[in-house]
Design a protein around this motif. Structure first.
Motif, PDB file in Angstrom:
ATOM      1  N   ARG A  27       0.840  -1.208   0.000  1.00 12.39           N
ATOM      2  CA  ARG A  27       0.000   0.000   0.000  1.00 12.39           C
ATOM      3  C   ARG A  27       0.867   1.247   0.000  1.00 12.39           C
ATOM      4  O   ARG A  27       0.605   2.213  -0.719  1.00 12.39           O
ATOM      5  CB  ARG A  27      -0.951  -0.025   1.208  1.00 12.39           C
ATOM      6  CG  ARG A  27      -1.899   1.160   1.240  1.00 12.39           C
ATOM      7  CD  ARG A  27      -3.084   0.936   2.133  1.00 12.39           C
ATOM      8  NE  ARG A  27      -2.805   0.734   3.529  1.00 12.39           N
ATOM      9  CZ  ARG A  27      -2.575   1.715   4.415  1.00 12.39           C
ATOM     10  NH1 ARG A  27      -2.556   2.978   4.025  1.00 12.39           N
ATOM     11  NH2 ARG A  27      -2.378   1.431   5.687  1.00 12.39           N
ATOM     12  N   SER A  28       1.942   1.224   0.791  1.00 12.05           N
ATOM     13  CA  SER A  28       2.853   2.366   0.856  1.00 12.05           C
ATOM     14  C   SER A  28       3.545   2.602  -0.483  1.00 12.05           C
ATOM     15  O   SER A  28       3.632   3.741  -0.957  1.00 12.05           O
ATOM     16  CB  SER A  28       3.891   2.128   1.954  1.00 12.05           C
ATOM     17  OG  SER A  28       4.846   3.157   1.969  1.00 12.05           O
ATOM     18  N   THR A  33      -3.921   5.427   0.342  1.00 16.32           N
ATOM     19  CA  THR A  33      -4.498   5.394   1.681  1.00 16.32           C
ATOM     20  C   THR A  33      -5.423   4.178   1.777  1.00 16.32           C
ATOM     21  O   THR A  33      -5.758   3.558   0.760  1.00 16.32           O
ATOM     22  CB  THR A  33      -5.337   6.661   1.945  1.00 16.32           C
ATOM     23  OG1 THR A  33      -6.445   6.658   1.035  1.00 16.32           O
ATOM     24  CG2 THR A  33      -4.508   7.931   1.772  1.00 16.32           C
ATOM     25  N   GLN A  34      -5.850   3.869   2.990  1.00 21.38           N
ATOM     26  CA  GLN A  34      -6.824   2.789   3.155  1.00 21.38           C
ATOM     27  C   GLN A  34      -8.088   3.100   2.369  1.00 21.38           C
ATOM     28  O   GLN A  34      -8.687   2.208   1.773  1.00 21.38           O
ATOM     29  CB  GLN A  34      -7.164   2.579   4.632  1.00 21.38           C
ATOM     30  CG  GLN A  34      -6.079   1.905   5.421  1.00 21.38           C
ATOM     31  CD  GLN A  34      -6.488   1.681   6.869  1.00 21.38           C
ATOM     32  OE1 GLN A  34      -7.369   2.354   7.399  1.00 21.38           O
ATOM     33  NE2 GLN A  34      -5.827   0.736   7.515  1.00 21.38           N
ATOM     34  N   GLU A  35      -8.480   4.348   2.358  1.00 15.75           N
ATOM     35  CA  GLU A  35      -9.696   4.748   1.646  1.00 15.75           C
ATOM     36  C   GLU A  35      -9.548   4.512   0.143  1.00 15.75           C
ATOM     37  O   GLU A  35     -10.482   4.038  -0.519  1.00 15.75           O
ATOM     38  CB  GLU A  35      -9.995   6.216   1.934  1.00 15.75           C
ATOM     39  CG  GLU A  35     -11.373   6.653   1.525  1.00 15.75           C
ATOM     40  CD  GLU A  35     -11.699   8.022   2.095  1.00 15.75           C
ATOM     41  OE1 GLU A  35     -11.164   9.019   1.567  1.00 15.75           O
ATOM     42  OE2 GLU A  35     -12.466   8.073   3.069  1.00 15.75           O
ATOM     43  N   GLU A  36      -8.390   4.806  -0.414  1.00 15.27           N
ATOM     44  CA  GLU A  36      -8.164   4.606  -1.842  1.00 15.27           C
ATOM     45  C   GLU A  36      -8.126   3.114  -2.196  1.00 15.27           C
ATOM     46  O   GLU A  36      -8.667   2.696  -3.220  1.00 15.27           O
ATOM     47  CB  GLU A  36      -6.867   5.302  -2.274  1.00 15.27           C
ATOM     48  CG  GLU A  36      -6.970   6.822  -2.219  1.00 15.27           C
ATOM     49  CD  GLU A  36      -5.636   7.521  -2.315  1.00 15.27           C
ATOM     50  OE1 GLU A  36      -5.599   8.621  -2.916  1.00 15.27           O
ATOM     51  OE2 GLU A  36      -4.617   7.001  -1.802  1.00 15.27           O
ATOM     52  N   LYS A  45     -13.441   1.790   3.796  1.00 15.92           N
ATOM     53  CA  LYS A  45     -12.179   2.005   4.505  1.00 15.92           C
ATOM     54  C   LYS A  45     -12.127   1.150   5.760  1.00 15.92           C
ATOM     55  O   LYS A  45     -11.084   0.569   6.089  1.00 15.92           O
ATOM     56  CB  LYS A  45     -12.010   3.480   4.855  1.00 15.92           C
ATOM     57  CG  LYS A  45     -10.749   3.782   5.665  1.00 15.92           C
ATOM     58  CD  LYS A  45     -10.748   5.226   6.140  1.00 15.92           C
ATOM     59  CE  LYS A  45      -9.554   5.552   6.981  1.00 15.92           C
ATOM     60  NZ  LYS A  45      -9.525   4.855   8.262  1.00 15.92           N
ATOM     61  N   SER A  49      -9.294  -1.524   6.910  1.00 12.54           N
ATOM     62  CA  SER A  49      -8.669  -1.428   8.231  1.00 12.54           C
ATOM     63  C   SER A  49      -8.798  -2.752   8.985  1.00 12.54           C
ATOM     64  O   SER A  49      -7.838  -3.237   9.593  1.00 12.54           O
ATOM     65  CB  SER A  49      -9.321  -0.294   9.035  1.00 12.54           C
ATOM     66  OG  SER A  49      -8.739  -0.209  10.305  1.00 12.54           O
TER      67      SER A  49
END
Length: 83
Positions: A27-28, A33-36, A45, A49
């Motif tokens: 992800r990084s 982001t978690q949302e994306e 999201k 999570s």
């Protein structure tokens, strides 16, 4: 002095933490982001999570399909190896 069973318990946790680190790194690297990630997976999201947190949980195991969706959302492929 280590307690009996400590090494075994650590080894069991090590696999989960390695998997979590791999997800977070993907992800990084994707700069998401978690949302994306959630939007790309077609989920929320909070579900992403929970997925990231579930890898540390002994009571919940995400499905292969869910892990594959997460990988694809990050522009990666899911590959399982045993060493």
């Amino acid at each position: 002095m280590q307690r009996p069973g400590f090494a075994q318990a650590w080894q069991a946790l090590e696999e989960e933490y390695a998997a979590l680190a791999t997800l977070l790194q993907a992800r990084s690297e994707a700069g998401l982001t978690q949302e994306e990630v959630a939007a790309r997976m077609g989920t929320t999201k909070s579900a992403v999570s929970r997925l990231e947190a579930s890898l540390r949980s002994p009571t919940h195991s995400p499905s292969f399909a869910t892990l594959r969706k997460y990988a694809h959302a990050c522009g990666k492929r899911l590959v399982v190896t045993m060493v």
